[in-house]
Write a protein that holds these residues in place. Structure first.
Motif, short mmCIF file in Angstrom:
data_model
loop_
_atom_site.label_atom_id
_atom_site.label_comp_id
_atom_site.label_asym_id
_atom_site.label_seq_id
_atom_site.Cartn_x
_atom_site.Cartn_y
_atom_site.Cartn_z
N HIS A 142 77.35 42.37 48.17
CA HIS A 142 78.69 41.74 47.85
C HIS A 142 78.98 40.83 48.72
CE1 HIS A 142 82.89 41.77 47.07
NE2 HIS A 142 83.26 41.46 48.30
N SER A 143 78.23 40.60 49.96
CA SER A 143 78.32 39.60 50.97
C SER A 143 77.56 38.58 50.60
CB SER A 143 77.95 39.88 52.43
OG SER A 143 76.54 39.90 52.39
N ARG A 144 76.83 38.38 49.59
CA ARG A 144 76.02 37.26 48.98
C ARG A 144 76.64 36.74 47.62
NH1 ARG A 144 70.75 36.67 51.41
NH2 ARG A 144 70.91 34.81 49.74
N GLY A 145 77.84 37.27 47.11
CA GLY A 145 78.51 36.98 45.94
C GLY A 145 78.30 37.94 44.90
N PHE A 146 77.40 38.95 45.00
CA PHE A 146 77.17 39.81 43.84
C PHE A 146 78.32 40.64 43.47
CE2 PHE A 146 72.76 38.12 45.14
CZ PHE A 146 72.28 37.95 44.08
N HIS A 147 78.30 41.29 42.57
CA HIS A 147 79.16 42.39 42.08
C HIS A 147 78.51 43.51 41.83
CE1 HIS A 147 82.74 39.54 42.07
NE2 HIS A 147 82.00 38.84 41.65
N SER A 148 78.67 44.82 41.81
CA SER A 148 78.02 45.80 41.57
C SER A 148 78.77 47.05 41.05
CB SER A 148 76.81 46.17 42.91
OG SER A 148 77.67 46.85 43.70
N THR A 149 78.30 47.91 40.48
CA THR A 149 78.70 49.33 39.95
C THR A 149 77.59 50.14 39.93
OG1 THR A 149 80.14 50.33 38.76
CG2 THR A 149 78.96 48.80 37.86
N CYS A 150 78.10 51.51 40.26
CA CYS A 150 76.77 52.35 40.28
C CYS A 150 77.23 53.60 39.38
CB CYS A 150 76.22 52.93 41.75
SG CYS A 150 75.55 51.71 42.38
N HIS A 151 76.20 54.34 38.48
CA HIS A 151 76.70 55.35 37.80
C HIS A 151 75.81 56.72 38.21
CE1 HIS A 151 77.92 52.47 34.64
NE2 HIS A 151 76.91 51.78 35.22
N THR A 152 76.55 57.83 38.21
CA THR A 152 76.06 58.89 38.57
C THR A 152 75.80 60.10 37.57
OG1 THR A 152 78.28 59.77 38.91
CG2 THR A 152 77.27 58.83 40.94
N VAL A 153 74.84 60.82 37.40
CA VAL A 153 74.69 62.01 36.35
C VAL A 153 74.50 63.29 37.43
CG1 VAL A 153 73.60 60.57 34.97
CG2 VAL A 153 72.27 61.64 36.76
N GLU A 154 74.86 64.56 36.51
CA GLU A 154 74.67 65.65 37.25
C GLU A 154 73.21 65.92 37.49
OE1 GLU A 154 76.09 68.25 34.27
OE2 GLU A 154 78.00 68.26 35.30
#
Length: 463
Positions: A142-154
């Motif tokens: 994020h500090s380098r201008g990227f956007h991110s989202t993570c996914h979880t599974v059981e």
């Protein structure tokens, strides 16, 4: 006078029309030549216009890719390139692969690039949990201008000491984006794979050392985790068997299943969890401890004659052979030290269904177990990568009926399954120890773990 004047006028008009048409025709020819030249020039201009933004996009992609790599190294994330390098092996021959590798910009043609990371390697020499490491990595991105989202599974596997009612989800992947690029990071859990260093498009990257092998694993089928809702419901109602005998059986079953995975993967033979083993995975994310065996299915078209000798080399000698390769084939293996039997059921495909056979050794009667057509997916079971029918519930219902979720105390393989049908009888000429089945009478007396009546395989164990 008047008729002559009218005639002259008509002649004049016809001549004028001919002259006009001729002039128009010459104009069209001239315009076509000019138009062809114009179109040719326009096409050149369009190609130049396409090239210019591509060079700009190329620079942007590589710039953001280098930035992603820098953040990864700073945070100690040992990423390796998965796509496009590995995926190119799916459709390319060896010559085309060389062209792909010699492409002046392999990565520029892809708006989405996939990296992988092994969880154990990421957590090596780290004190924080993987979830914490992922959060730190996302903060730096994020500090380098990227956007991110993570996914979880059981969590798709289990350990005998875990509480099924309180299993927490795990992070499976993260999507990282910038203006000109999208990066997907896949987390490979409990996966053994080797990597090597390469320079691609001027960027230092790690890549799989055996991309063919990794692609084969990824493309075998879709991943399905065990159904924790089913498991939690089952254990809440019926409890969980944690007796010493149950835990010992699961340990021995793991040894047998490990041999199955090693041998059949080495031979390139597809297999899946079947019968009671599939039911245990689907119903309770576990092996049914009182089943006393491990059941797998194999397509008859994948049968390899080396299978028997390879299992024997790995400590599982052949115990029984039933049927013939072209009809109702079944093999059973058992090592007395494991006291867990391995049953291999071979499946035959028909137009609208699939089936495996069974033979009553006492009489030579044949039985057929009919299943709706199914495909294969893979899962993590006892921390091993194995296959299961993708249409698992349909498969289980066919074999165990609508009450599959209820433990059964008595199970007769010839009568209990709702999908069983009589399938004739072996001819006496075919009915010998090599083609149908044989069991030494002394073994019957020694094997007290199974209740067999006059060599008739009637199991009175809960499935």
């Amino acid at each position: 006078m008047k008729p002559k004047e009218n005639f002259r006028k008509w002649i004049f008009l016809v001549l004028l029309l001919i002259i006009s048409v001729t002039f128009l025709f010459l104009q069209l020819l001239s315009f076509k030549a000019i138009d062809s030249t114009f179109i040719a020039r326009l096409r050149v201009l369009e190609s130049v216009q396409r090239f210019l933004p591509f060079r700009s996009q190329k620079n942007e992609v590589l710039k953001h890719l280098r930035a992603f790599g820098e953040v990864s190294r700073k945070c100690g994330v040992p990423i390796f390139l998965f796509h496009p390098l590995v995926s190119s092996f799916s459709t390319q021959n060896s010559n085309e692969l060389q062209e792909v590798k010699s492409d002046p910009c392999q990565l520029c043609h892809h708006r989405t690039i996939v990296f992988g990371v092994k969880d154990a390697e990421w957590q090596e020499k780290q004190t924080e949990s993987l979830a914490t490491l992922v959060s730190q990595f996302r903060f730096e991105l994020h500090s380098r201008g990227f956007h991110s989202t993570c996914h979880t599974v059981e969590k798709p596997w289990f350990d005998s000491s875990e509480d099924f009612l309180n299993i927490k989800p795990i992070i499976s992947s993260c999507i990282v984006s910038q203006e000109h690029i999208v990066v997907e990071l896949l987390i490979f859990y409990d996966r053994k794979l080797s990597v090597k260093n390469e320079v691609i498009d001027g960027v230092n990257l790690r890549v799989p050392a055996e991309p063919h092998k990794l692609l084969f694993e990824q493309n075998q089928s879709h991943f399905i985790g065990c159904n924790l809702t089913n498991a939690q419901r089952f254990y809440s109602k019926y409890g969980r068997d944690v007796s010493p005998d149950a835990l010992l059986f699961k340990k021995k079953a793991l040894q047998v299943l490990s041999i199955v995975v090693e041998v059949l993967n080495r031979l390139g033979v597809r297999f899946w969890l079947s019968s009671g083993t599939c039911l245990g995975w689907f119903r309770q994310c576990d092996i049914i401890p009182h089943s006393k065996d491990v059941d797998i299915g194999i397509w008859i078209k994948d049968y390899n004659p080396l299978l028997v000798s390879e299992f024997k080399k790995n400590g599982l000698p052949l115990k029984h052979r039933f049927g013939q390769v072209d009809d109702s084939f079944e093999l059973s293996f058992k090592n007395e030290d494991y006291f867990v039997k391995l049953d291999i059921f071979f499946f035959y495909e028909e137009k609208d269904s699939m089936w495996n056979g069974g033979t009553q050794a006492k009489t030579g009667r044949k039985f057929k177990y009919i299943f709706p057509k199914f495909t294969l997916c893979w899962t993590e079971f006892l921390k091993l990568k194995v296959h299961i029918p993708c249409e698992t519930e349909t498969y289980v219902r066919a074999n165990y009926g609508d009450d599959w979720h209820v433990p059964i105390k008595e199970w007769n393989w010839k009568e209990s399954p709702p999908n069983v049908r009589e399938n004739g009888r072996w001819d006496e000429k075919e009915w010998d120890e090599d083609s149908v089945g044989f069991r030494d009478p002394v073994e019957l007396l020694l094997d007290a773990k199974y209740l067999l009546i006059a060599q008739d395989r009637v199991f009175l164990f809960s499935q």
